[in-house]
Design an enzyme around this catalytic site. Structure first.
Site, PDB file in Angstrom:
ATOM      1  N   SER A  95      -9.947  -1.014   6.843  1.00 15.37           N
ATOM      2  CA  SER A  95      -9.304  -0.836   5.534  1.00 15.37           C
ATOM      3  C   SER A  95      -8.533  -2.027   4.989  1.00 15.37           C
ATOM      4  O   SER A  95      -8.128  -1.998   3.832  1.00 15.37           O
ATOM      5  CB  SER A  95      -8.368   0.361   5.579  1.00 15.37           C
ATOM      6  N   SER A 114      -9.652   1.423   2.739  1.00 14.63           N
ATOM      7  CA  SER A 114      -8.774   2.228   1.916  1.00 14.63           C
ATOM      8  C   SER A 114      -7.670   1.426   1.207  1.00 14.63           C
ATOM      9  O   SER A 114      -7.080   1.939   0.248  1.00 14.63           O
ATOM     10  CB  SER A 114      -8.114   3.314   2.768  1.00 14.63           C
ATOM     11  N   LYS A 171       0.867  -1.186   0.000  1.00 19.98           N
ATOM     12  CA  LYS A 171       0.000   0.000   0.000  1.00 19.98           C
ATOM     13  C   LYS A 171       0.901   1.232   0.000  1.00 19.98           C
ATOM     14  O   LYS A 171       1.959   1.223   0.650  1.00 19.98           O
ATOM     15  CB  LYS A 171      -0.873  -0.041   1.259  1.00 19.98           C
TER      16      LYS A 171
END
Ligand code: GLN
Length: 485
Positions: A177, A153, A78
């Protein structure tokens, strides 16, 4: 074997027996990214050259017989993890040019094992969102239906794993997330207990809630990747100094005789019938495996979303104060003094959702409102944690849906932040309680979109939770289903 089915556990054997090489596997992932990323928009930054260098070094290590679990395994990160020399934007325009000078501790641990870092993955700006739509790099798309969001996310991390672009990825989870995008993309995602994994070098959103965790294709891979990143780090004062179990060793211990609680507050009216049916079927699978399913209550569940959006925004308003155009990232200055520069930088650099949260959080912390909002939310948080600790006096694990619905359409909730916030109603409580939780695939809705099952474990009970997840995975074949692109 298709690149969509590669696993850490399977590849590790192939690599160590030298039936394939890290360079060959890395090439397959990069080809897959070349062929699919126009459709998916998963990668914010790629690093093909350094990936091949990592792979070449891994092959040397493999042939010397000095391999670790992750040696030669292509992984994605990420874009919230600091990576030395590799741009780290956190999904924001304000960090568009930011190149960290050090690696986050978790990245360092992957590199020590000889993992191949393939690139940085799309995410909601500063990890604020449930759909990846707030990313400055644009939305990333669900590989099961590209008109739908991947969740957020950590959307890019879940998509990259589901679509065969990498073998596994790391995400972060502040309110869901990791688990929610894993559920929406049909892969496994685990949020460890707060303190289990170091947050050093991870760009902070809400520091009392943020945790790093794995997104993988199988439960076994999740155990392997968690073990690689977990453990005390002197650079993160919130990381806990207790031994990391061998998560893989005990995976096969089964669930016979375990007590699994079904929190009544999680089986509510707004739950999509397809999600309910899939979770009900999972309950029957566990019953068949010899677990005892019992109703439990987490009475303060209703306050979770409100409590989270006070605490998370308050912490975000403080954490994001550092982006002022002086030390980090982009500066906008068209004249005027220092205050004008701050204002121009932050106005141009942050997106709408981040601005909304900074304003909400600043308000909640302001004098005169602090006691009514922030302090009250902290007290409610304690009650929510106590609900979990009480439930765990009666049961070993909790079983719930991950999200009220399968992945929604792109654009569907962008004008209605409250609806967006409610998609995390079942994942937020575990963050507030600080305990561990994970998402595993448990079915599909009528449109062919994946559905996730959430298991919530006791604080530092990752071992027992992974055992239960593995038992379910063995009894079903949802984890073998892959999107066609
Ligand atoms: N969707 C939640 C939010 O917007 C959770 C995000 C996260 O876990 N980082 O805050």
């Amino acid at each position: 074997m298709s690149v969509l089915q590669l696993t850490i556990s399977g590849l590790r054997e192939e690599l160590q027996a030298q039936r394939t090489s890290a360079v060959a596997v890395t090439r397959r992932c990069i080809e897959r990214i070349d062929n699919t990323d126009d459709q998916l928009n998963t990668f914010v930054s790629r690093c093909d050259d350094s990936a091949f260098q990592d792979a070449t070094a891994a092959d040397v290590r493999l042939s010397a017989g000095k391999a670790a679990t992750l040696t030669g395994i292509p992984l994605g990160l990420k874009d919230i993890f600091s990576t030395k020399g590799l741009r780290t934007t956190c999904g924001s325009k304000i960090l568009a040019n930011y190149v960290p000078v050090y690696d986050a501790t978790v990245v360092e641990r992957l590199r020590e094992q000889g993992a191949v870092i393939v690139g940085k993955l799309n995410m909601d700006e500063f990890a604020m969102g449930s759909s990846n739509e707030s990313s400055a790099a644009g939305v990333c798309r669900n590989p099961w239906d590209t008109n739908h969001v991947p969740g957020g996310s950590s959307g890019g991390s879940a998509v990259a794993v589901a679509a065969g672009q990498v073998v596994a990825a790391l995400g972060t989870d502040t309110g869901g997330s990791i688990r929610q995008p894993a559920a929406h993309c049909g892969v496994v995602g685990l949020k460890p207990t707060y303190g289990r994994v170091s947050r050093y070098g991870v760009i902070a959103y809400a520091s009392s809630l943020d945790q790093v965790g794995p997104i993988t294709r199988t439960v076994e891979d999740c155990a392997l990747l968690l073990e690689a990143i977990a453990g005390y780090d002197p650079c993160d004062s919130t990381s806990v100094d207790c031994p990391v179990p061998d998560y893989q060793a005990s995976l096969r211990d089964g669930v016979a005789g375990k007590k699994i609680g079904l929190p009544q507050e999680y089986f509510i009216a707004g739950l999509d019938p397809a999600v309910k049916a899939a979770v009900d079927a999972a309950v029957e699978v566990y019953r068949g495996l010899g677990a005892e399913l019992v109703p439990v209550s987490l009475p303060h569940t209703d306050y979770s979303v409100a409590c989270y959006y006070l605490i998370a925004t308050a912490e975000a308003s403080s954490n994001l104060a550092r982006y002022d155009g002086v030390r980090f990232g982009v500066r906008h200055c068209t004249g005027g003094g220092l205050i004008d520069m701050y204002q121009q930088t932050r106005s141009a650099g942050f997106g709408a959702e981040v601005k909304r949260r900074i304003m909400l959080g600043t308000y909640a912390l302001s004098s005169g409102y602090y006691d009514a909002y922030y302090l009250k939310a902290q007290k409610v948080r304690t009650l929510i944690r106590q609900d979990f600790l009480k439930a765990f006096e009666q049961v070993d694990l909790l079983l719930t849906p991950v999200a009220p619905t399968a992945a929604f359409k792109i654009g569907e909730k962008m004008d209605d932040p409250l609806q967006m916030y409610l998609s995390d109603i079942f994942t937020i409580p575990a963050n507030l309680a600080g305990t561990c939780a994970m998402s595993i695939p448990c079915g599909f809705d009528a449109a062919g979109l994946p559905i996730g099952l959430q298991l919530i474990g006791k604080p530092f009970g990752e071992e027992e939770m992974l055992q239960a997840a593995w038992a379910f995975e063995q009894a079903t074949d949802w984890h073998t289903c892959r999107p066609t692109l």
